[in-house]
Write an enzyme that holds these catalytic residues in place. Sequence first.
Site, PDB file in Angstrom:
ATOM      1  N   PRO A   2     -44.351 -27.890  25.042  1.00 28.31           N
ATOM      2  CA  PRO A   2     -45.801 -27.558  24.760  1.00 28.31           C
ATOM      3  C   PRO A   2     -46.070 -26.379  25.323  1.00 28.31           C
ATOM      4  CG  PRO A   2     -44.914 -29.445  26.360  1.00 28.31           C
ATOM      5  CD  PRO A   2     -43.982 -28.576  25.823  1.00 28.31           C
ATOM      6  N   GLU A   3     -47.033 -25.615  24.638  1.00 34.63           N
ATOM      7  CA  GLU A   3     -47.649 -24.399  25.027  1.00 34.63           C
ATOM      8  C   GLU A   3     -49.164 -24.680  25.504  1.00 34.63           C
ATOM      9  OE1 GLU A   3     -46.746 -20.930  23.032  1.00 34.63           O
ATOM     10  OE2 GLU A   3     -45.091 -21.889  21.802  1.00 34.63           O
ATOM     11  N   LYS A  61     -49.223 -22.895  31.043  1.00 40.68           N
ATOM     12  CA  LYS A  61     -48.637 -24.058  30.899  1.00 40.68           C
ATOM     13  C   LYS A  61     -48.597 -24.996  32.205  1.00 40.68           C
ATOM     14  CE  LYS A  61     -45.683 -21.366  28.027  1.00 40.68           C
ATOM     15  NZ  LYS A  61     -44.363 -21.140  27.596  1.00 40.68           N
ATOM     16  N   ARG A 270     -33.890 -17.191  21.399  1.00 40.70           N
ATOM     17  CA  ARG A 270     -34.937 -17.976  20.567  1.00 40.70           C
ATOM     18  C   ARG A 270     -34.901 -16.802  19.124  1.00 40.70           C
ATOM     19  NH1 ARG A 270     -39.313 -18.832  25.220  1.00 40.70           N
ATOM     20  NH2 ARG A 270     -38.177 -17.429  26.372  1.00 40.70           N
TER      21      ARG A 270
END
Length: 293
Positions: A2-3, A61, A270
């Site tokens: 989740p961002e 976050k 990433r």
Amino acid sequence: MPELPEVEVVRRGLTRWVAHRTVAAVEVLHPRAVRRHLAGGENFAQRLAGHRLGAPARRGKYLWLPLEDTDEAVLAHLGMSGQLLVQPHEAPTEKHLRIRVRFEDALGTELRFVDQRTFGGLSLHDTTPDGLPDVIAHIARDPLDPLFDEEAFHRALRRKRTTVKRALLDQSLISGVGNIYADEALWRSRLHYERPTATLTRPRTTELLGHVRDVMNAALAVGGTSFDSLYVNVNGESGYFDRSLDAYGREDLPCRRCGTPMRRRPWMNRSSYFCPKCQPAPRVTGAPAPKSP
Ligand SMILES: [Zn+2]
């Protein structure tokens, strides 16, 4: 993962369904979900019981529920798959239910922390004079925060020997910008992810921050549809990700601006997605050339 926009959706849901309710009892069903509460699950449950929860707050976050009558707050770590659900008592227990919070009132609902992969959890912390849980006191404000200091952010960029995407993900400079939003904002700003921050002018920083905010607000607008539901949910996938991405996940697809095939490069475990034409790699002098074009 989740961002910020997903976490903000959860915060709004909690504000509506959980704020100002008094905890009756807490049930910890998996020790991993309270591993950041070092005194253990029993202590966590005991210390929450009888306290009224305040208005949920967020920075980047990070999401927390202050206790109204003490200088403490429950910090929620959503991890990869954590969900905070407000469910009727009689709703069947979720397979991955980790923590259940019952309230003293007769509203008929309870708060459930459900987490398949158990990277997330809840923990109780003392708060700073600003009201932040002490363990996140070092986290910078996020760009949607009215008190975010744009000038200080720009000065920090100019001072630091770093690259622009690293800076966007540096939670001590700016919080709440994850990998996906960084790629989107950089594409909109026509900036390569390896661009040294020392080369950014004040107008470029302003433009970049504007794009970061636009991307986040667009995601929030999509997530907003779930606010009316009793079901407060975060699973790291908002509808926004499927529909509106211009860079992230678009390897080999034509750039929506110039038609050049988009590229993907490994970046700090990433990926970075970018248009090689709109976002040319910076020229590097006196340092090894970057691997990517
Ligand atoms: Zn392009």
